[in-house]
Design a protein around this motif. Sequence first.
Motif, PDB file in Angstrom:
ATOM      1  N   ASP B   7      11.487  60.158 -71.246  1.00 28.86           N
ATOM      2  CA  ASP B   7      12.327  60.343 -70.070  1.00 28.86           C
ATOM      3  C   ASP B   7      11.533  60.741 -68.837  1.00 28.86           C
ATOM      4  OD1 ASP B   7      14.582  59.483 -71.126  1.00 28.86           O
ATOM      5  OD2 ASP B   7      15.621  61.406 -71.196  1.00 28.86           O
ATOM      6  N   ARG B  27      17.873  49.918 -52.654  1.00 30.85           N
ATOM      7  CA  ARG B  27      18.806  51.026 -52.359  1.00 30.85           C
ATOM      8  C   ARG B  27      19.153  51.783 -53.637  1.00 30.85           C
ATOM      9  NH1 ARG B  27      20.288  52.425 -47.215  1.00 30.85           N
ATOM     10  NH2 ARG B  27      20.338  50.665 -45.796  1.00 30.85           N
ATOM     11  N   ILE B  28      19.446  51.037 -54.704  1.00 25.43           N
ATOM     12  CA  ILE B  28      19.811  51.693 -55.960  1.00 25.43           C
ATOM     13  C   ILE B  28      18.621  52.493 -56.504  1.00 25.43           C
ATOM     14  CG2 ILE B  28      20.552  51.329 -58.350  1.00 25.43           C
ATOM     15  CD1 ILE B  28      22.043  48.829 -57.434  1.00 25.43           C
ATOM     16  N   ASN B  31      18.084  55.832 -54.754  1.00 27.79           N
ATOM     17  CA  ASN B  31      19.161  56.831 -54.641  1.00 27.79           C
ATOM     18  C   ASN B  31      19.057  57.967 -55.654  1.00 27.79           C
ATOM     19  OD1 ASN B  31      20.248  56.019 -57.076  1.00 27.79           O
ATOM     20  ND2 ASN B  31      22.093  55.113 -56.222  1.00 27.79           N
ATOM     21  N   HIS B  34      18.186  56.764 -61.079  1.00 25.70           N
ATOM     22  CA  HIS B  34      17.452  56.044 -62.133  1.00 25.70           C
ATOM     23  C   HIS B  34      16.049  56.627 -62.245  1.00 25.70           C
ATOM     24  CE1 HIS B  34      20.658  53.111 -62.736  1.00 25.70           C
ATOM     25  NE2 HIS B  34      20.877  53.286 -61.441  1.00 25.70           N
ATOM     26  N   ASP B 305      25.224  43.362 -54.035  1.00 24.08           N
ATOM     27  CA  ASP B 305      25.407  44.547 -54.870  1.00 24.08           C
ATOM     28  C   ASP B 305      25.645  44.213 -56.338  1.00 24.08           C
ATOM     29  OD1 ASP B 305      24.802  46.445 -53.015  1.00 24.08           O
ATOM     30  OD2 ASP B 305      26.865  46.856 -52.429  1.00 24.08           O
ATOM     31  N   PRO B 306      26.594  43.308 -56.667  1.00 18.40           N
ATOM     32  CA  PRO B 306      26.776  42.991 -58.093  1.00 18.40           C
ATOM     33  C   PRO B 306      25.503  42.431 -58.739  1.00 18.40           C
ATOM     34  CG  PRO B 306      28.678  42.262 -56.834  1.00 18.40           C
ATOM     35  CD  PRO B 306      27.638  42.682 -55.838  1.00 18.40           C
ATOM     36  N   VAL B 309      23.127  45.195 -59.446  1.00 11.05           N
ATOM     37  CA  VAL B 309      23.509  45.954 -60.640  1.00 11.05           C
ATOM     38  C   VAL B 309      22.913  45.298 -61.884  1.00 11.05           C
ATOM     39  CG1 VAL B 309      25.457  46.507 -62.167  1.00 11.05           C
ATOM     40  CG2 VAL B 309      25.614  46.991 -59.710  1.00 11.05           C
ATOM     41  N   VAL B 312      19.158  45.993 -61.994  1.00 14.61           N
ATOM     42  CA  VAL B 312      18.830  47.371 -62.374  1.00 14.61           C
ATOM     43  C   VAL B 312      19.182  47.624 -63.845  1.00 14.61           C
ATOM     44  CG1 VAL B 312      19.252  49.804 -61.883  1.00 14.61           C
ATOM     45  CG2 VAL B 312      19.017  48.169 -60.003  1.00 14.61           C
ATOM     46  N   SER B 313      20.244  46.989 -64.346  1.00 12.79           N
ATOM     47  CA  SER B 313      20.562  47.125 -65.766  1.00 12.79           C
ATOM     48  C   SER B 313      19.416  46.584 -66.622  1.00 12.79           C
ATOM     49  CB  SER B 313      21.861  46.392 -66.089  1.00 12.79           C
ATOM     50  OG  SER B 313      22.935  46.955 -65.359  1.00 12.79           O
ATOM     51  N   GLU B 316      16.612  49.081 -66.530  1.00 14.95           N
ATOM     52  CA  GLU B 316      16.865  50.192 -67.452  1.00 14.95           C
ATOM     53  C   GLU B 316      16.594  49.786 -68.898  1.00 14.95           C
ATOM     54  OE1 GLU B 316      17.519  53.331 -67.409  1.00 14.95           O
ATOM     55  OE2 GLU B 316      17.807  53.737 -65.285  1.00 14.95           O
TER      56      GLU B 316
END
Lengths: 424, 424
Positions: B7, B27-28, B31, B34, B305-306, B309, B312-313, B316
């Motif tokens: 982590d 941007r994500i 913020n 993450h 934005d979608p 997402v 970024v998914s 991750e």
Amino acid sequence: MTSNAGDNAALSVALVGFGTVGRAVARILCNGAHRRLQLTHICNRGIARKKADWVPDGVTWTEDIDVVLGSDADIVVELIGGLEPATDWIRRALEAGKSVVTANKQVIAQGGAELAALARRHEVQLGFEAAVAGGIPIIHGLRQGLAGDRLFRVLAILNGTCNYILTRMEAGGVAFDAALREAQDLGYAEADPSADVDGQDAQAKLAILSAVGLRCPIAPESIPLHTITTVDAIDFVYARRLGCTIRQVSRAQRSADGRVCAGVQPMLVPRSSALARVNGSRNIVVVEGERGGETAFSGHGAGGDPTAVAVVSDLEAVAAAPAGGADNLLDGAAVPVAEAFESAHYVRFMVNDRPGIVAALAGVFARHGLNLDSVLQDPGGRKQQLAFVMTLDPCDSGIVNAALRDAAALDFHARPPLWMPVLA
Amino acid sequence: MTSNAGDNAALSVALVGFGTVGRAVARILCNGAHRRLQLTHICNRGIARKKADWVPDGVTWTEDIDVVLGSDADIVVELIGGLEPATDWIRRALEAGKSVVTANKQVIAQGGAELAALARRHEVQLGFEAAVAGGIPIIHGLRQGLAGDRLFRVLAILNGTCNYILTRMEAGGVAFDAALREAQDLGYAEADPSADVDGQDAQAKLAILSAVGLRCPIAPESIPLHTITTVDAIDFVYARRLGCTIRQVSRAQRSADGRVCAGVQPMLVPRSSALARVNGSRNIVVVEGERGGETAFSGHGAGGDPTAVAVVSDLEAVAAAPAGGADNLLDGAAVPVAEAFESAHYVRFMVNDRPGIVAALAGVFARHGLNLDSVLQDPGGRKQQLAFVMTLDPCDSGIVNAALRDAAALDFHARPPLWMPVLA
């Protein structure tokens, strides 16, 4: 590459519980398509009468959980249901260094955080895709697929029995009791349907979705419930007039103050909405994210085969990363659940008619500062058990319920008033 | 635990392409939510005019891809689009031991198998959730969530521009050109809309879904396309009379002989179907499995934005298992795509009227052994450019197209006949 389980080293799988789902899982594991997984144990009460000739000879049949826990099985699949002994067995399996895959919503809703922590400590996995919405891969979708978003709302139909009953009432104009009996005859409803129709089944699933999707763990018993048993055939008539139908809706919303507003109850939903279009025993989960907007997942929420697909998908995820360790999505102290929320409202009264009833009820709402949006009463109705409806402009549900407590004290009711929020 | 990225050890992320999606990803990442991911590089042409003051000081701005490839960034996010130089850059990033996350449907549809193999060889990951259906987590859903099933059919709306145009034609009765201009004014359609309306955009996405969902890799260019530009406002009138509306449908079905039957084209879909209810620029993917039945995923298929997402998914997912290696879902030689398939059919003729036209066309269909289900012609129509419709009972589309080649040779057509399959 991760340290173990290359494509050649199959993980051994022990099935605990050999009912409808267990048999469907065994069938999939025995069909040769999942080479990273090998069925090695089947554990069930009265195992002698459970034996199936299509299960390979090498599989150990047992009724003793200690045989499974003491074996070298890599993964234990828990399919017995109920809180105990399932929780105890899962705990012991994790402590023995085995990954666990479960379809048990109660165990995960109540003890998921503790079990996930235990899995992390022992560097094994805990999979529970099958615990919510059967064959719909919603847990994978929320855990991984939407990991880049920050979700703030879940609206879902999580109980196929209720959805079957309500869509039958809608399509056939039949009474609740008749629709329930149909569902029982078809095997969609239990002899004692209370966990489905009163909402406890959806309650546990919603608690899991709140933790995994909204990152807000909540105690399942803190989610307010309202039964669908009080919904009458006449409510579908009035709902249709309002452009709506009726569904058992599970909703959870993260509020700015860190609380969650949640509930499981019958609601009016616009006929054009995704929730209204889910017919029969199907399920749907609609999530809303700050960036990705609205995303919907729908499919078969129950049944042996769809649930088995979810179990095997979890098994494949373990096979892909056996030492990955459970994630921390279930962690954290439960946050408080707020009951009251803002929406429009539908209230159906069933009264023994006499002059002054509408005036009395309108007066109660007025005293609570509530604004009527419509009064629906068909002309020429009978005098006994007369049903009519009042709808209210959007307002706090807590005020509506306070007003309804006052209204219930009036002496003309043939049945208690039925309140349903109206989904925007 | 996997060997790296606990982590505390954030993975460094290089963004290549800083347009709408790139900025939304940045941007994500900036913020703070993450923590396993740290933005370290932004690469774009004309970088000086791209710089944004909300990006942290430590981030390296460059227009030189070699700066990125030579850096110690753990993950390269490719968002420049197009086949080259994107494919070359992704290949070099993987060879440099970096995981790659891309939103590039063309690169994955054309070269996904080779790139995934390269990723496996270098023990890094290749994520492409954003390449298909933007914010809908369909790749995760197919890869992991439904891994326990064997899917045999994909039906999807994969192009938001077409869906916007067709739903506007449906709701507003407007002509194709007017709906297209509206879509362009709103930024939903490009100045040159051909890749959207003719189907190449959906074609690439469908090729990826066939590989990942059906386990049948296919060459994107082998998928037959039919444009939506020939759909007329009158077709919505006739479709409605048949209980249908019109959508650009992407379909792929695994057949028993190991081939795939696939296509991207306008189709009549029942108004009660899930595909018909997808309005505006939204997307939907409906898959059907041997065990889990029908499962649907819907949401925003495009937009900064979608799509961010989805990116970024994937990031991750890399952070959760950086050395996991790409899976083999894109592997294998492309299987042949069959054009013909069984369905009911809609054929709209636009003719300069004279006696004998219906007889002539009915004769053509009869000679090919095709059975008319209905003839729809409104009374009192004009004589020039008269539109009428014939529908055919379910039959092989190859025979229908052979018949239509014969019919097209007749001399009364004001426009070529428009053929659309009718979804059951």
